[in-house]
Scaffold this motif. Structure first.
Motif: not given
Length: 89
Positions: A26-43
């Motif tokens: 069983v292979s593990e996924p090699t890609e990281k999950p995509v992390e999305m931020l709100t505008v405030k979290e970007c700051c």
């Protein structure tokens, strides 16, 4: 396509399916999950960055984003990795 050709293809498919189900590895996924931020979290993620600047980057399509909801009132979610890479250029 003849009946014999169809049976041959079906046999090949069955053999492939058997091989796939017999694999115990069983292979593990090699890609990281995509992390999305709100505008405030970007700051919060990048010190000194204002919400206005983030909105300008979105309007100019300089960072990857999605808008949830409909129209202008939809929440903007920005790809964290893309935002960080933009400022590391």
């Amino acid at each position: 396509m003849t009946k014999i050709e169809k049976e041959k293809i079906a046999d090949q498919i069955m053999n492939l399916l058997i091989q796939l189900t017999n694999d115990t590895e069983v292979s593990e996924p090699t890609e990281k999950p995509v992390e999305m931020l709100t505008v405030k979290e970007c700051c919060d993620a990048i010190k000194g960055l204002s919400e206005n600047t983030v909105r300008k980057l979105v309007a100019q399509n300089k960072v990857k984003f999605v808008r949830t909801g409909e129209g202008r009132r939809g929440k903007i979610l920005i790809n964290k990795a893309d935002l960080i890479s933009y400022f590391q250029k």
